[in-house]
Design an enzyme around this catalytic site. Sequence first.
Site, PDB file in Angstrom:
ATOM      1  N   LYS A   1       0.816  -1.219   0.000  1.00 34.73           N
ATOM      2  CA  LYS A   1       0.000   0.000   0.000  1.00 34.73           C
ATOM      3  C   LYS A   1       0.844   1.262   0.000  1.00 34.73           C
ATOM      4  O   LYS A   1       0.435   2.273  -0.550  1.00 34.73           O
ATOM      5  CB  LYS A   1      -0.961  -0.009   1.194  1.00 34.73           C
ATOM      6  CG  LYS A   1      -2.062  -1.042   1.022  1.00 34.73           C
ATOM      7  CD  LYS A   1      -3.333  -0.704   1.741  1.00 34.73           C
ATOM      8  CE  LYS A   1      -4.449  -1.590   1.233  1.00 34.73           C
ATOM      9  NZ  LYS A   1      -5.705  -1.432   1.931  1.00 34.73           N
TER      10      LYS A   1
ATOM     11  N   LYS B   1      -3.925  -9.291  -6.810  1.00 34.31           N
ATOM     12  CA  LYS B   1      -5.176  -9.547  -6.111  1.00 34.31           C
ATOM     13  C   LYS B   1      -6.237  -8.521  -6.503  1.00 34.31           C
ATOM     14  O   LYS B   1      -5.925  -7.332  -6.635  1.00 34.31           O
ATOM     15  CB  LYS B   1      -4.886  -9.439  -4.605  1.00 34.31           C
ATOM     16  CG  LYS B   1      -6.072  -9.554  -3.688  1.00 34.31           C
ATOM     17  CD  LYS B   1      -5.673  -9.211  -2.261  1.00 34.31           C
ATOM     18  CE  LYS B   1      -5.910  -7.758  -1.912  1.00 34.31           C
ATOM     19  NZ  LYS B   1      -7.178  -7.446  -1.272  1.00 34.31           N
TER      20      LYS B   1
ATOM     21  N   LYS C   1     -10.355  -3.278  -3.920  1.00 32.57           N
ATOM     22  CA  LYS C   1     -11.274  -2.133  -4.050  1.00 32.57           C
ATOM     23  C   LYS C   1     -10.545  -0.896  -4.542  1.00 32.57           C
ATOM     24  O   LYS C   1     -11.061  -0.117  -5.311  1.00 32.57           O
ATOM     25  CB  LYS C   1     -11.859  -1.768  -2.671  1.00 32.57           C
ATOM     26  CG  LYS C   1     -12.895  -2.697  -2.141  1.00 32.57           C
ATOM     27  CD  LYS C   1     -13.468  -2.086  -0.855  1.00 32.57           C
ATOM     28  CE  LYS C   1     -13.557  -3.075   0.267  1.00 32.57           C
ATOM     29  NZ  LYS C   1     -12.376  -3.166   1.124  1.00 32.57           N
TER      30      LYS C   1
END
Length: 333
Positions: A116, A197, A200
């Site tokens: 992230k 993966k 969202k």
Amino acid sequence: MPNKASPVLFSGMQPTGDLHIGNYLGALKTWTAIQYDYRPIYCVVDYHAITVYQEPKALQEKIEEMAALYIAAGIDPEHSTIFVQSTIPQHVELAWVFSCVTPVGWLSRMTQFKTKTEQQESVGTGLFVYPALMAADILLYQAGVVPVGDDQTQHLELTRDIAGRFNSLYGETFVVPKTELPSVGARIMGLDDPTQKMSKSAPGSNHSISLLDSPSRIKKLIGRAVTDTKPAVDFNDLGEGVANLITIYQACSGADNEETREVFSGVQYGVLKKAVTEALVEKLEPLQKKFRDLTADRDVVRGILRHGTERAAPIAEKTMQAVRQKVGLYMHR
Ligand code: AQP
């Protein structure tokens, strides 16, 4: 039916965007399937969501919509407790205590933090200590089982380590929880890039299928999904994109490996994609209808969330009282 001796089940999702089929097949579907075997608590984890900037008004909307999606997917609000994390301040209180017993090295190893942070120019401290908050969410309710997708297994291991460390420092306090992964669909990959993966927050309009996408959009997205250069399905050498489509098919239809091989061996990708589209549409249509009904009158969901907080808060406070006492925090006498 579970009784007071049944283990507590805890899980949650971040209201960071529209839930996608990865969230559903990896976690939400399991939540609904096993809820009656446990004392389930399902949380909308808004404190986690703000580890990355969220537009405040949109966040409030998303929180209620996510609760509505839980119910639309089959969570029974009579049986299961559904609440919003920030309505119970003990989550952040316990997270602080945990961040004091969690070595920095443990947090530095978290792959999700690394992934992230790659995507952002500036990173808040909250994103780094996120796993301590996740441990608090789970351990506050003495959960014995946590159904999640495969991407959360590392955070769950850390939760177990934190519980173990607290228990050894201050005496037996927390149940050490188990991870529950689905047998099929634990990691759904991006349709545009099956090495990543489905997420969202991933960019790209062809990346994911939202639980609220129309049949025609689902058809379009599956039609564009990356496969490989082979002409037809070869189970001896499945490309990542094709394997992902087959996983989605199996997770939606419930077909086992043998049946799936029989149906798709040697068939052209167009046929596979049509079957995947139909299986998805069949699974999502009833959910979408229920979601529309639930969001037409938000008072129903708001009432369920209020009731959920009333049910969860005393459990959280009971754990925190024990923690404050064990750690030696001051209590008025
Ligand atoms: N691709 C996936 N396949 C299977 N399961 C998945 N989950 C997430 N992506 C997949 C599971 O869904 C739950 C939602 O967890 P979350 O909202 O805390 O966020 P996450 O794991 O970080 O999921 P996203 O979709 O990638 O969200 P963003 O982009 O906001 O970080 C978890 O049980 C997760 O394992």
